[in-house]
Design an enzyme around this catalytic site. Structure first.
Site, mmCIF file in Angstrom:
data_model
loop_
_atom_site.group_PDB
_atom_site.id
_atom_site.type_symbol
_atom_site.label_atom_id
_atom_site.label_comp_id
_atom_site.label_asym_id
_atom_site.label_seq_id
_atom_site.Cartn_x
_atom_site.Cartn_y
_atom_site.Cartn_z
ATOM 1 C CB CYS A 90 -1.142 -0.195 1.145
ATOM 2 S SG CYS A 90 -1.939 -1.189 1.070
ATOM 3 C CG HIS A 346 -6.152 1.963 0.294
ATOM 4 N ND1 HIS A 346 -5.255 2.480 -0.250
ATOM 5 C CD2 HIS A 346 -5.620 0.891 0.904
ATOM 6 C CE1 HIS A 346 -3.906 1.524 0.131
ATOM 7 N NE2 HIS A 346 -4.541 1.063 1.191
ATOM 8 C CB CYS A 376 -0.356 0.006 7.765
ATOM 9 S SG CYS A 376 -2.450 0.114 7.260
#
Length: 394
Positions: A90, A346, A376
């Site tokens: 991510c 996201h 994260c």
């Protein structure tokens, strides 16, 4: 050591799964933000030394070095522009920012574009695992990894639930946080606060051509009652789809230049990069690492959390920014002030540069001095980037 400056940062508006960006090939989506960045900044295209692009699901339409393919599809950049595609899960495009800044600060390069792309509609999350496994080509957990972590399936969802238990967050707590994300995103959209970062894109829809310039994921009818009505993802947990980040299609890009390049090309930077930190910790809890990475970044920068005017902490799941707030003692009114991934989406590999686009433009709008971004990442890794508004530093 040379300084690295953020000259401009752009993103597409987020597209819901199967939404307005579903018909756009990710290579063309990435090329669109590269072109917009070059055009807006006024940088001569041939001056770009490299493109560093984050992408998580590097298969199908995102295979074959999607960063380089985006350069080749670009209408602005020459084919002589190099590119590389990276995967730090991510945090891929936040790491792209850090690699780009490191190249500039080392004096190796003067102008680098950090970018990210992810079409989660066209290359579904997990497809790069599943397709190979279903074809009998094995899985990514090796015998050596199994020996060290026997019987463990590394799961971000499980990690988020573990964080919720550790920090004592209830279903009501995570629902309330998630509702706040939508409320802030609604307010930001209605006040046109994303205007400086979103680059519109023309898309084809069943109803004809459309102008895509608004994030599709925001639920304008969100309420405490509607949040409470969403089914739990685990009977023993606290998380629901409403307290998790939204699947999203999107691309984003940040132009990073040296002081010499800023002067040579007459550029107007938005911010100076103050600190670049990446740390790693527990791969099982996984999503807790931004807490400890922030501690290290602030210490290295000689700053306290109270010195920071704005924070972007990626909302992979609600317990992550909630735990970050609890651990750091940060002011919640400075966190994700225009909403986060729970409302805005996201797009995995594009999220790092997407958040930076929001952060740097909001820092300018508010006239703040310092801002901090952290994410994260799968495997228990976290990036932290601290920036300083340029005219605040003068």
């Amino acid at each position: 050591m040379a300084e690295a400056f953020i000259v401009d940062a752009v993103r597409t508006a987020g597209g819901r799964r199967g939404g307005k960006l579903a018909g756009v090939h990710p290579v063309d989506l990435a090329a669109h933000v590269l072109d917009a960045l070059v055009e807006r900044s006024g940088i001569p295209p041939e001056a770009v030394d490299d493109v560093v692009m984050g992408c998580v699901s590097q298969g199908g339409e995102q295979a074959g070095q999607v960063g380089r393919n985006a350069v080749l599809a670009s209408k602005r950049l020459p084919q002589s522009t190099p590119a590389v595609t990276i995967d730090r899960q991510c945090g891929s495009s936040q790491q792209a920012i850090q690699f780009a800044a490191q190249a500039v600060m080392s004096g190796t390069q003067d102008v680098v574009i950090a970018a990210g792309v992810e079409s989660m509609t066209r290359v579904p999350m997990g497809s790069t695992f599943k397709l190979f496994y279903d074809a009998g080509l094995g899985k990514n957990k090796s015998p050596g990894l199994e020996e060290k972590y026997p019987g463990i399936q590394f799961s971000q969802f499980v990690g988020a639930e573990m964080i919720a238990r550790k920090y004592g967050f209830s279903r009501e707590d995570t629902d309330a946080y998630s509702l706040g994300s939508h409320q802030k995103a609604i307010a930001a959209t209605q006040a046109n606060r994303f205007a400086d970062e979103i680059v519109p894109i023309e898309v084809e829809t069943p109803e004809g051509n459309a102008h895509h310039d608004k994030d599709e994921g925001i639920r304008y009818d969100a309420s405490a009652e509607s949040m409470a009505g969403v089914k739990l993802l685990s009977d023993k947990g606290v998380l629901t789809a409403a307290s998790s980040s939204q699947i999203c299609d999107g691309a984003s890009a940040v132009l990073i230049a040296s002081g010499e390049a800023v002067e040579k090309y007459g550029l107007t930077p938005l911010a100076r990069i103050v600190n670049l930190t990446v740390t790693a910790g527990d791969p099982v809890v996984m999503l807790e690492e931004p807490l400890f990475a922030t501690d290290k970044a602030l210490s290295r920068a000689g700053l306290s959390i109270d010195d920071i005017d704005l924070y972007e902490v990626n909302e992979a799941f609600a317990p992550v920014p909630m735990a970050w707030l609890k651990h750091t003692g940060a002011d919640p009114d400075k966190l994700n002030v225009n909403g986060g991934a729970i409302a805005l989406g996201h797009p995995l590999g594009a999220s790092g540069t997407k958040l930076m686009a929001t952060l740097v433009h909001e820092l300018k709008r508010r006239g703040g001095k310092y801002a901090l971004q952290t994410m994260c990442e799968g495997g228990g890794v976290a990036n932290v980037t601290i920036i300083e508004r340029v005219d605040a530093a003068a």
